[in-house]
Design a protein around this motif. Structure first.
Motif, PDB file in Angstrom:
ATOM      1  N   PHE A 152       0.845  -1.184   0.000  1.00 50.16           N
ATOM      2  CA  PHE A 152       0.000   0.000   0.000  1.00 50.16           C
ATOM      3  C   PHE A 152       0.886   1.242   0.000  1.00 50.16           C
ATOM      4  O   PHE A 152       1.847   1.309   0.772  1.00 50.16           O
ATOM      5  CB  PHE A 152      -0.898   0.040   1.240  1.00 50.16           C
ATOM      6  CG  PHE A 152      -1.885  -1.086   1.318  1.00 50.16           C
ATOM      7  CD1 PHE A 152      -3.152  -0.959   0.774  1.00 50.16           C
ATOM      8  CD2 PHE A 152      -1.543  -2.287   1.932  1.00 50.16           C
ATOM      9  CE1 PHE A 152      -4.069  -2.006   0.846  1.00 50.16           C
ATOM     10  CE2 PHE A 152      -2.451  -3.343   2.002  1.00 50.16           C
ATOM     11  CZ  PHE A 152      -3.711  -3.192   1.456  1.00 50.16           C
ATOM     12  N   THR A 153       0.557   2.209  -0.842  1.00 44.65           N
ATOM     13  CA  THR A 153       1.266   3.480  -0.801  1.00 44.65           C
ATOM     14  C   THR A 153       0.650   4.330   0.300  1.00 44.65           C
ATOM     15  O   THR A 153      -0.408   4.945   0.116  1.00 44.65           O
ATOM     16  CB  THR A 153       1.193   4.224  -2.145  1.00 44.65           C
ATOM     17  OG1 THR A 153       1.818   3.427  -3.158  1.00 44.65           O
ATOM     18  CG2 THR A 153       1.908   5.572  -2.070  1.00 44.65           C
ATOM     19  N   GLY A 154       1.298   4.323   1.459  1.00 40.90           N
ATOM     20  CA  GLY A 154       0.873   5.171   2.556  1.00 40.90           C
ATOM     21  C   GLY A 154       1.515   6.537   2.428  1.00 40.90           C
ATOM     22  O   GLY A 154       2.026   6.917   1.375  1.00 40.90           O
ATOM     23  N   SER A 155       1.517   7.299   3.507  1.00 38.97           N
ATOM     24  CA  SER A 155       2.053   8.657   3.454  1.00 38.97           C
ATOM     25  C   SER A 155       2.436   9.122   4.847  1.00 38.97           C
ATOM     26  O   SER A 155       1.821   8.728   5.848  1.00 38.97           O
ATOM     27  CB  SER A 155       1.012   9.606   2.865  1.00 38.97           C
ATOM     28  OG  SER A 155       1.432  10.961   2.979  1.00 38.97           O
ATOM     29  N   ILE A 156       3.441  10.016   4.896  1.00 34.33           N
ATOM     30  CA  ILE A 156       3.766  10.637   6.175  1.00 34.33           C
ATOM     31  C   ILE A 156       2.580  11.464   6.674  1.00 34.33           C
ATOM     32  O   ILE A 156       2.474  11.724   7.878  1.00 34.33           O
ATOM     33  CB  ILE A 156       5.040  11.502   6.085  1.00 34.33           C
ATOM     34  CG1 ILE A 156       4.894  12.604   5.029  1.00 34.33           C
ATOM     35  CG2 ILE A 156       6.253  10.636   5.816  1.00 34.33           C
ATOM     36  CD1 ILE A 156       6.068  13.581   5.017  1.00 34.33           C
ATOM     37  N   ASN A 195       3.323  -1.699   4.229  1.00 35.68           N
ATOM     38  CA  ASN A 195       2.766  -0.353   4.288  1.00 35.68           C
ATOM     39  C   ASN A 195       3.897   0.628   3.977  1.00 35.68           C
ATOM     40  O   ASN A 195       4.750   0.875   4.823  1.00 35.68           O
ATOM     41  CB  ASN A 195       2.184  -0.104   5.688  1.00 35.68           C
ATOM     42  CG  ASN A 195       1.567   1.265   5.832  1.00 35.68           C
ATOM     43  OD1 ASN A 195       0.992   1.793   4.891  1.00 35.68           O
ATOM     44  ND2 ASN A 195       1.681   1.839   7.020  1.00 35.68           N
ATOM     45  N   ALA A 196       3.912   1.165   2.766  1.00 35.70           N
ATOM     46  CA  ALA A 196       4.992   2.062   2.328  1.00 35.70           C
ATOM     47  C   ALA A 196       4.655   3.491   2.739  1.00 35.70           C
ATOM     48  O   ALA A 196       3.922   4.197   2.039  1.00 35.70           O
ATOM     49  CB  ALA A 196       5.182   1.962   0.822  1.00 35.70           C
ATOM     50  N   GLN A 240      13.552   6.967  -8.609  1.00 37.89           N
ATOM     51  CA  GLN A 240      14.413   6.544  -7.499  1.00 37.89           C
ATOM     52  C   GLN A 240      13.597   5.845  -6.425  1.00 37.89           C
ATOM     53  O   GLN A 240      14.010   4.818  -5.864  1.00 37.89           O
ATOM     54  CB  GLN A 240      15.139   7.759  -6.909  1.00 37.89           C
ATOM     55  CG  GLN A 240      16.112   7.404  -5.794  1.00 37.89           C
ATOM     56  CD  GLN A 240      16.777   8.632  -5.183  1.00 37.89           C
ATOM     57  OE1 GLN A 240      16.597   9.754  -5.662  1.00 37.89           O
ATOM     58  NE2 GLN A 240      17.540   8.435  -4.122  1.00 37.89           N
ATOM     59  N   TYR A 241      12.430   6.403  -6.131  1.00 39.37           N
ATOM     60  CA  TYR A 241      11.538   5.795  -5.140  1.00 39.37           C
ATOM     61  C   TYR A 241      11.144   4.388  -5.583  1.00 39.37           C
ATOM     62  O   TYR A 241      11.141   3.454  -4.777  1.00 39.37           O
ATOM     63  CB  TYR A 241      10.296   6.677  -4.981  1.00 39.37           C
ATOM     64  CG  TYR A 241       9.257   6.112  -4.045  1.00 39.37           C
ATOM     65  CD1 TYR A 241       9.307   6.355  -2.681  1.00 39.37           C
ATOM     66  CD2 TYR A 241       8.205   5.336  -4.521  1.00 39.37           C
ATOM     67  CE1 TYR A 241       8.345   5.843  -1.808  1.00 39.37           C
ATOM     68  CE2 TYR A 241       7.244   4.816  -3.671  1.00 39.37           C
ATOM     69  CZ  TYR A 241       7.320   5.078  -2.318  1.00 39.37           C
ATOM     70  OH  TYR A 241       6.367   4.554  -1.469  1.00 39.37           O
ATOM     71  N   ALA A 242      10.802   4.236  -6.863  1.00 40.11           N
ATOM     72  CA  ALA A 242      10.385   2.932  -7.387  1.00 40.11           C
ATOM     73  C   ALA A 242      11.509   1.906  -7.255  1.00 40.11           C
ATOM     74  O   ALA A 242      11.270   0.752  -6.891  1.00 40.11           O
ATOM     75  CB  ALA A 242       9.943   3.065  -8.840  1.00 40.11           C
ATOM     76  N   LYS A 243      12.733   2.320  -7.544  1.00 40.33           N
ATOM     77  CA  LYS A 243      13.868   1.407  -7.414  1.00 40.33           C
ATOM     78  C   LYS A 243      14.013   0.923  -5.973  1.00 40.33           C
ATOM     79  O   LYS A 243      14.259  -0.261  -5.714  1.00 40.33           O
ATOM     80  CB  LYS A 243      15.158   2.103  -7.876  1.00 40.33           C
ATOM     81  CG  LYS A 243      15.264   2.312  -9.375  1.00 40.33           C
ATOM     82  CD  LYS A 243      16.565   2.996  -9.738  1.00 40.33           C
ATOM     83  CE  LYS A 243      16.628   3.334 -11.214  1.00 40.33           C
ATOM     84  NZ  LYS A 243      16.580   2.157 -12.078  1.00 40.33           N
ATOM     85  N   GLN A 244      13.848   1.838  -5.021  1.00 40.01           N
ATOM     86  CA  GLN A 244      13.963   1.465  -3.610  1.00 40.01           C
ATOM     87  C   GLN A 244      12.852   0.504  -3.200  1.00 40.01           C
ATOM     88  O   GLN A 244      13.093  -0.464  -2.469  1.00 40.01           O
ATOM     89  CB  GLN A 244      13.925   2.724  -2.742  1.00 40.01           C
ATOM     90  CG  GLN A 244      15.152   3.607  -2.881  1.00 40.01           C
ATOM     91  CD  GLN A 244      15.140   4.785  -1.933  1.00 40.01           C
ATOM     92  OE1 GLN A 244      14.257   4.911  -1.072  1.00 40.01           O
ATOM     93  NE2 GLN A 244      16.110   5.679  -2.074  1.00 40.01           N
ATOM     94  N   TYR A 259       9.630   3.091   5.370  1.00 41.45           N
ATOM     95  CA  TYR A 259       9.661   4.544   5.182  1.00 41.45           C
ATOM     96  C   TYR A 259      10.568   4.883   4.007  1.00 41.45           C
ATOM     97  O   TYR A 259      11.771   4.646   4.047  1.00 41.45           O
ATOM     98  CB  TYR A 259      10.169   5.223   6.452  1.00 41.45           C
ATOM     99  CG  TYR A 259       9.211   5.110   7.618  1.00 41.45           C
ATOM    100  CD1 TYR A 259       8.366   6.164   7.955  1.00 41.45           C
ATOM    101  CD2 TYR A 259       9.149   3.946   8.381  1.00 41.45           C
ATOM    102  CE1 TYR A 259       7.473   6.058   9.023  1.00 41.45           C
ATOM    103  CE2 TYR A 259       8.270   3.831   9.454  1.00 41.45           C
ATOM    104  CZ  TYR A 259       7.435   4.893   9.756  1.00 41.45           C
ATOM    105  OH  TYR A 259       6.551   4.774  10.811  1.00 41.45           O
ATOM    106  N   LYS A 260       9.985   5.461   2.967  1.00 38.50           N
ATOM    107  CA  LYS A 260      10.731   5.829   1.774  1.00 38.50           C
ATOM    108  C   LYS A 260      10.275   7.203   1.291  1.00 38.50           C
ATOM    109  O   LYS A 260       9.139   7.600   1.510  1.00 38.50           O
ATOM    110  CB  LYS A 260      10.525   4.802   0.649  1.00 38.50           C
ATOM    111  CG  LYS A 260      10.988   3.381   0.984  1.00 38.50           C
ATOM    112  CD  LYS A 260      12.493   3.296   1.154  1.00 38.50           C
ATOM    113  CE  LYS A 260      12.934   1.885   1.506  1.00 38.50           C
ATOM    114  NZ  LYS A 260      14.389   1.799   1.755  1.00 38.50           N
ATOM    115  N   GLY A 261      11.165   7.896   0.583  1.00 39.54           N
ATOM    116  CA  GLY A 261      10.852   9.230   0.095  1.00 39.54           C
ATOM    117  C   GLY A 261      11.473  10.293   0.986  1.00 39.54           C
ATOM    118  O   GLY A 261      11.856  10.035   2.136  1.00 39.54           O
ATOM    119  N   SER A 262      11.579  11.516   0.473  1.00 40.60           N
ATOM    120  CA  SER A 262      12.187  12.608   1.220  1.00 40.60           C
ATOM    121  C   SER A 262      11.412  12.878   2.512  1.00 40.60           C
ATOM    122  O   SER A 262      10.177  12.885   2.508  1.00 40.60           O
ATOM    123  CB  SER A 262      12.204  13.879   0.365  1.00 40.60           C
ATOM    124  OG  SER A 262      12.956  13.688  -0.811  1.00 40.60           O
TER     125      SER A 262
END
Length: 305
Positions: A152-156, A195-196, A240-244, A259-262
């Motif tokens: 799932f694409t979660g969010s901060i 949970n991303a 870059q996010y997709a690669k991670q 936890y990924k992304g800036s």
């Protein structure tokens, strides 16, 4: 590495390096979904790239070939379309297996909380919450058959509620909790649920609708605060996010939250260790709500005079 975990690791590598591995990605026409589709295809997956608009996906189809990229038009806020998609996959996939379901489709909702209408709220929850829950349920047997992975694409925004994003934050908090509970329930079936929790990533999801004319914030300082919600900050590229994330998927580990992304890790630390009153004070000033307060007080003082 114990024999048990090494066996699971080898099994997962055999699945994901098999050229017939099947992935379903929602919201594949732009941003994170587009880059994920590209990266998964580059790693040997056959990707059913799901979106309401298919034209942008044609570039990926040309790049990787029609045998790797299979565009599918669907609006996940419509459960009938999800059921039809499940029936399509059941007839299409001879082995009845989906190795990866990546729930990525998203709906922006960046308004002052009291400006969110029933329609806006329903649209946001239908895509960000109900759509993901419904497609996960409908495809669950195919994923269990493959001992696959659900992401799932979660969010901060789901762990820190930002001003002018409260409805969006509520949808992400809801999907975080759904993913965490599902993670436990799917473990006996050897299905991973991830949970991303995503920080800043270059996407096209930003809110483009203007502030309603009848908003409580429709005055100069309020408009300034409203615009501050979309301040330009350094963001990670979607590629870059997709690669991670594909590395996480290909890995043998079984995390719940990733936890990924800036600023994703910064947001995690703030949420865990910074007292709420301190965090609220920072958000209040960062989003220029202190100026809104000063303006309202000045207007009130003038009226009393």
């Amino acid at each position: 590495m114990s024999c048990q975990y090494r066996t699971k690791w080898l099994d997962r590598q055999n699945i994901y390096y098999n050229k017939m591995s099947i992935a379903v990605v929602t919201g594949a026409s732009s941003g994170i979904g587009y880059s994920l589709t590209d990266e998964l295809a580059a790693n040997g997956f056959i990707v059913y790239a799901c979106a309401r608009r298919l034209e942008p996906i044609n570039d990926l189809k040309d790049r990787h070939g029609p045998e790797k990229i299979k565009p599918y038009q669907i609006d996940i806020s419509n459960n009938e379309e999800i059921v039809t998609f499940r029936q399509f996959l059941e007839s299409e996939l001879q082995n009845g297996k989906v190795d990866l379901l990546y729930n990525n489709a998203g709906q922006a909702c960046s308004f002052a909380t009291l400006d969110v209408t029933d329609r806006i709220m329903e649209d946001c929850f239908k895509v960000n919450v109900f759509g993901h829950i419904n497609i996960t349920r409908e495809l669950s047997k195919l994923i269990i058959n493959a001992k696959g992975t659900i992401v799932f694409t979660g969010s901060i925004a789901g762990i820190v509620s930002f001003p002018f994003m409260t409805t969006y934050s509520a949808t992400k908090a809801a999907i975080h909790q759904y993913a965490r509970g599902l993670h436990l329930e799917m473990k006996p079936f050897e299905v991973r649920v991830i949970n991303a929790i995503t920080g800043g990533v270059e996407t096209a999801i930003a809110e483009k609708r203007p502030m309603p004319s009848n908003s409580l914030f429709n005055f100069p300082e309020g408009l300034e605060a409203f615009k501050a919600r979309s301040k330009k900050v350094q963001k990670m590229s979607s590629s870059q996010y997709a690669k991670q994330m594909v590395k996480v998927i290909m890995n043998s580990n079984d995390p719940v939250d990733v936890y990924k992304g800036s600023f994703a890790m910064i947001a995690r630390v703030l949420a865990l260790f910074v007292p709420m009153w301190v965090l609220n004070k920072l958000l209040y000033k960062f989003n220029k709500l202190d100026k809104v307060e000063s303006s309202i007080k000045q207007k009130g003082a003038k009226k009393s005079l």
